[in-house]
Motif scaffolding. Structure first.
Motif, mmCIF file in Angstrom:
data_model
loop_
_atom_site.group_PDB
_atom_site.id
_atom_site.type_symbol
_atom_site.label_atom_id
_atom_site.label_comp_id
_atom_site.label_asym_id
_atom_site.label_seq_id
_atom_site.Cartn_x
_atom_site.Cartn_y
_atom_site.Cartn_z
ATOM 1 N N GLY A 81 -14.007 -5.415 5.842
ATOM 2 C CA GLY A 81 -13.305 -5.718 4.588
ATOM 3 C C GLY A 81 -12.594 -7.059 4.572
ATOM 4 O O GLY A 81 -11.842 -7.339 3.651
ATOM 5 N N SER A 82 -12.791 -7.874 5.602
ATOM 6 C CA SER A 82 -12.029 -9.131 5.771
ATOM 7 C C SER A 82 -10.526 -8.852 5.795
ATOM 8 O O SER A 82 -9.722 -9.662 5.321
ATOM 9 C CB SER A 82 -12.368 -10.175 4.690
ATOM 10 O OG SER A 82 -12.074 -11.472 5.175
ATOM 11 N N ASN A 83 -10.165 -7.696 6.363
ATOM 12 C CA ASN A 83 -8.737 -7.408 6.547
ATOM 13 C C ASN A 83 -8.084 -8.430 7.463
ATOM 14 O O ASN A 83 -6.887 -8.694 7.353
ATOM 15 C CB ASN A 83 -8.547 -6.007 7.134
ATOM 16 C CG ASN A 83 -8.821 -4.930 6.106
ATOM 17 O OD1 ASN A 83 -8.570 -5.125 4.919
ATOM 18 N ND2 ASN A 83 -9.347 -3.803 6.545
ATOM 19 N N PHE A 123 -5.573 -0.834 -5.405
ATOM 20 C CA PHE A 123 -6.557 -1.514 -4.555
ATOM 21 C C PHE A 123 -7.953 -0.921 -4.769
ATOM 22 O O PHE A 123 -8.949 -1.657 -4.791
ATOM 23 C CB PHE A 123 -6.129 -1.464 -3.081
ATOM 24 C CG PHE A 123 -7.062 -2.244 -2.197
ATOM 25 C CD1 PHE A 123 -7.374 -3.570 -2.477
ATOM 26 C CD2 PHE A 123 -7.668 -1.649 -1.099
ATOM 27 C CE1 PHE A 123 -8.263 -4.297 -1.679
ATOM 28 C CE2 PHE A 123 -8.554 -2.360 -0.295
ATOM 29 C CZ PHE A 123 -8.848 -3.683 -0.589
ATOM 30 N N LEU A 173 -15.991 -8.988 -2.699
ATOM 31 C CA LEU A 173 -16.006 -8.710 -1.252
ATOM 32 C C LEU A 173 -16.632 -7.345 -0.915
ATOM 33 O O LEU A 173 -17.458 -7.239 -0.011
ATOM 34 C CB LEU A 173 -14.583 -8.746 -0.661
ATOM 35 C CG LEU A 173 -13.915 -10.106 -0.511
ATOM 36 C CD1 LEU A 173 -13.356 -10.587 -1.835
ATOM 37 C CD2 LEU A 173 -12.797 -10.076 0.516
ATOM 38 N N SER A 180 -4.982 -14.445 1.999
ATOM 39 C CA SER A 180 -6.340 -13.908 2.221
ATOM 40 C C SER A 180 -7.192 -15.102 2.630
ATOM 41 O O SER A 180 -7.626 -15.868 1.778
ATOM 42 C CB SER A 180 -6.919 -13.306 0.940
ATOM 43 O OG SER A 180 -6.138 -12.233 0.492
ATOM 44 N N TYR A 182 0.794 -1.227 0.000
ATOM 45 C CA TYR A 182 0.000 0.000 0.000
ATOM 46 C C TYR A 182 0.829 1.281 0.000
ATOM 47 O O TYR A 182 0.772 2.075 0.935
ATOM 48 C CB TYR A 182 -0.994 -0.029 1.177
ATOM 49 C CG TYR A 182 -1.893 -1.246 1.082
ATOM 50 C CD1 TYR A 182 -3.035 -1.231 0.291
ATOM 51 C CD2 TYR A 182 -1.562 -2.437 1.740
ATOM 52 C CE1 TYR A 182 -3.838 -2.361 0.173
ATOM 53 C CE2 TYR A 182 -2.363 -3.567 1.618
ATOM 54 C CZ TYR A 182 -3.489 -3.516 0.836
ATOM 55 O OH TYR A 182 -4.280 -4.635 0.708
ATOM 56 N N ILE A 226 -9.165 -2.570 -7.775
ATOM 57 C CA ILE A 226 -9.544 -3.970 -7.489
ATOM 58 C C ILE A 226 -10.966 -3.998 -6.931
ATOM 59 O O ILE A 226 -11.800 -4.819 -7.320
ATOM 60 C CB ILE A 226 -8.565 -4.616 -6.475
ATOM 61 C CG1 ILE A 226 -7.211 -4.886 -7.136
ATOM 62 C CG2 ILE A 226 -9.133 -5.915 -5.894
ATOM 63 C CD1 ILE A 226 -6.133 -5.402 -6.189
ATOM 64 N N TYR A 268 -14.044 -9.060 -7.977
ATOM 65 C CA TYR A 268 -13.762 -8.842 -6.548
ATOM 66 C C TYR A 268 -15.072 -8.523 -5.827
ATOM 67 O O TYR A 268 -15.444 -7.368 -5.629
ATOM 68 C CB TYR A 268 -12.724 -7.725 -6.367
ATOM 69 C CG TYR A 268 -12.132 -7.701 -4.973
ATOM 70 C CD1 TYR A 268 -11.199 -8.648 -4.575
ATOM 71 C CD2 TYR A 268 -12.536 -6.752 -4.048
ATOM 72 C CE1 TYR A 268 -10.676 -8.645 -3.282
ATOM 73 C CE2 TYR A 268 -12.013 -6.734 -2.759
ATOM 74 C CZ TYR A 268 -11.093 -7.685 -2.386
ATOM 75 O OH TYR A 268 -10.578 -7.679 -1.105
ATOM 76 N N THR A 311 -5.177 -7.092 -10.285
ATOM 77 C CA THR A 311 -4.565 -7.734 -9.107
ATOM 78 C C THR A 311 -3.120 -8.142 -9.425
ATOM 79 O O THR A 311 -2.235 -8.092 -8.566
ATOM 80 C CB THR A 311 -5.393 -8.945 -8.649
ATOM 81 O OG1 THR A 311 -6.765 -8.549 -8.596
ATOM 82 C CG2 THR A 311 -4.970 -9.435 -7.283
ATOM 83 N N ASN A 315 -5.922 -11.189 6.009
ATOM 84 C CA ASN A 315 -4.541 -10.996 5.557
ATOM 85 C C ASN A 315 -3.505 -11.389 6.618
ATOM 86 O O ASN A 315 -2.312 -11.178 6.438
ATOM 87 C CB ASN A 315 -4.319 -9.551 5.088
ATOM 88 C CG ASN A 315 -5.142 -9.197 3.856
ATOM 89 O OD1 ASN A 315 -5.741 -8.139 3.777
ATOM 90 N ND2 ASN A 315 -5.193 -10.088 2.890
ATOM 91 N N PHE A 372 -1.149 -5.093 -8.995
ATOM 92 C CA PHE A 372 -1.090 -4.815 -7.554
ATOM 93 C C PHE A 372 0.036 -5.640 -6.922
ATOM 94 O O PHE A 372 0.842 -5.128 -6.138
ATOM 95 C CB PHE A 372 -2.449 -5.203 -6.965
ATOM 96 C CG PHE A 372 -2.624 -4.981 -5.490
ATOM 97 C CD1 PHE A 372 -2.631 -3.705 -4.945
ATOM 98 C CD2 PHE A 372 -2.853 -6.063 -4.639
ATOM 99 C CE1 PHE A 372 -2.837 -3.510 -3.586
ATOM 100 C CE2 PHE A 372 -3.056 -5.875 -3.282
ATOM 101 C CZ PHE A 372 -3.050 -4.601 -2.758
ATOM 102 N N GLU A 416 1.059 -12.635 -0.285
ATOM 103 C CA GLU A 416 -0.177 -12.303 0.448
ATOM 104 C C GLU A 416 -0.944 -13.563 0.801
ATOM 105 O O GLU A 416 -0.964 -14.520 0.041
ATOM 106 C CB GLU A 416 -1.081 -11.401 -0.418
ATOM 107 C CG GLU A 416 -2.294 -10.899 0.339
ATOM 108 C CD GLU A 416 -3.176 -9.956 -0.474
ATOM 109 O OE1 GLU A 416 -3.598 -8.931 0.060
ATOM 110 O OE2 GLU A 416 -3.446 -10.273 -1.643
HETATM 111 C C1 AVI Z 1 -7.276 -5.736 1.992
HETATM 112 N N1 AVI Z 1 -7.546 -7.135 1.778
HETATM 113 C C2 AVI Z 1 -8.695 -7.607 2.581
HETATM 114 C C3 AVI Z 1 -7.638 -7.543 0.372
HETATM 115 C C4 AVI Z 1 -7.915 -9.071 0.263
HETATM 116 O O1 AVI Z 1 -8.913 -9.420 -0.342
HETATM 117 O O2 AVI Z 1 -7.147 -9.840 0.833
HETATM 118 C C5 AVI Z 1 -6.377 -7.204 -0.401
HETATM 119 C C6 AVI Z 1 -6.380 -7.739 -1.798
HETATM 120 N N2 AVI Z 1 -5.402 -8.411 -2.343
HETATM 121 C C7 AVI Z 1 -5.710 -8.735 -3.581
HETATM 122 N N3 AVI Z 1 -6.919 -8.292 -3.834
HETATM 123 C C8 AVI Z 1 -7.349 -7.648 -2.737
#
Ligand code: AVI
Length: 322
Positions: A162-164, A42, A53, A284, A34, A45, A51, A214, A167, A217, A282
């Motif tokens: 945001g389901s942070n 982001f 979420l 998730s 970030y 995304i 996406y 993504t 991560n 990203f 990452e």
């Molecule tokens: C911030 N976080 C919840 C996002 C996720 O879905 O894990 C970050 C993200 N990475 C790729 N797309 C979105």
């Protein structure tokens, strides 16, 4: 930002990058996604078709904020609201508006690691809720959470959306939630967002969108290391590769080295990558409700109510501090 702070952050970034790339398997911490470019990517995304979420959680907040508030005992009296990782508040605004109708004396403490985000919230939010008391806190979640407790002794509703939480791996998330719990008082609340287990292909597509945002990203992390640490990653020599394990619920993103290569980080330090060696960037995690209940129990909370979107792909769960 003070020069000392910038230098300190760079040093920490530098150390973390070298340590991660010298580990086996190689890894980089997703918090470094970030920078200004990463923030913009982001945002894009969140607007991608795949996406889901953001839309799911937006639907919950738009349609069920009244129900969320009525599940909180004495919400009308003495609560402040804290948002961990507030972003642009586009979801929490729905809840804040409803709370404001009940009690216009509460203070909203948005917490964000980005100073720019906090400045923006303090400028933009009053346009949507006039006379809202806003006290932005720029810094790490736990430090700022402690600060909010020192500023106001009112009870707290903390938001971590945001389901942070996904991560962090399961160990890290319980440790983090325990720290959050310790910053709050008995009978305070936490509204926490979880992305739920679902058709694995829907999850995988969310991290591998057709437009390649993504991918950008993920690769931006290497670009950032090039820019800030004077490294010489050749971006074309890496492939964005997400995988989803429906058993563990872990969606992991990797950068795969396309060939054997040496990369310099600064003038003197370098790392070697084998052909097809991975850098894990990452995690998730996707959850079952049973798992979220176990997390609550392990970290000192009790689930009070579950709020789902219409597809039941996402849940915002209200936890009470016990
Ligand atoms: C911030 N976080 C919840 C996002 C996720 O879905 O894990 C970050 C993200 N990475 C790729 N797309 C979105």
């Amino acid at each position: 930002m003070e020069l000392a702070t910038i230098t300190h952050q760079k040093t920490k970034f530098y150390k973390d990058v070298l340590k991660g790339l010298r580990s086996f398997p190689k890894r980089l911490d997703s918090k470094y996604f970030y920078d200004a470019t990463g923030d913009k990517l982001f945002q894009q995304i969140m607007n991608c078709d795949e996406y889901y979420l953001t839309n799911c959680e937006m639907e919950i907040l738009q349609q069920q904020s009244d129900n969320i508030i009525s599940s909180i005992k004495n919400m009308e009296k003495d609560f402040d609201v804290i948002e961990l990782g507030a972003g642009d508040c586009s979801k929490s605004i729905h809840l804040l508006k409803k709370i404001f109708e009940l009690d216009n004396s509460f203070t909203f403490f948005p917490i964000d690691i980005s100073k720019h985000v906090i400045e923006l919230i303090e400028k933009e939010l009053p346009k949507q809720i006039k006379a809202l008391n806003i006290h932005g806190l720029n810094g790490e979640y736990i430090d700022m959470l402690k600060q909010s407790g020192a500023i106001s002794s009112r009870r707290k509703l903390a938001l971590f959306m945001g389901s942070n939480i996904g991560n962090m791996n399961n160990e890290e998330s319980v440790a983090f939630l325990k720290e959050v719990r310790n910053c709050l008082k008995k009978d305070d609340y936490l509204l926490i967002g979880f992305d739920l287990k679902k058709d694995p292909s829907i999850i995988l597509n969310a991290y591998n969108d057709k437009k390649g945002i993504t991918r950008e990203f993920n690769l931006n992390l290497l670009r950032r290391i090039n820019r800030e640490l004077n490294a010489d990653f050749v971006i074309e020599k890496f492939t964005h590769f997400p995988v989803y394990n429906p058993e563990s619920g872990e969606c992991k993103s990797y950068l795969v080295s396309n060939c054997k290569q040496r990369v310099f980080i600064g003038d003197t330090e370098f790392i070697d990558l084998d052909a097809y060696e991975t850098i894990h960037t990452e995690i998730s995690i996707k959850y079952s409700i049973k798992q979220t209940n176990e997390m609550a129990a392990k970290s000192g909370f009790k689930p009070v109510e579950y709020f789902y979107d219409s597809k039941q792909w996402f849940a915002d769960v209200l936890w009470k501090c016990i």
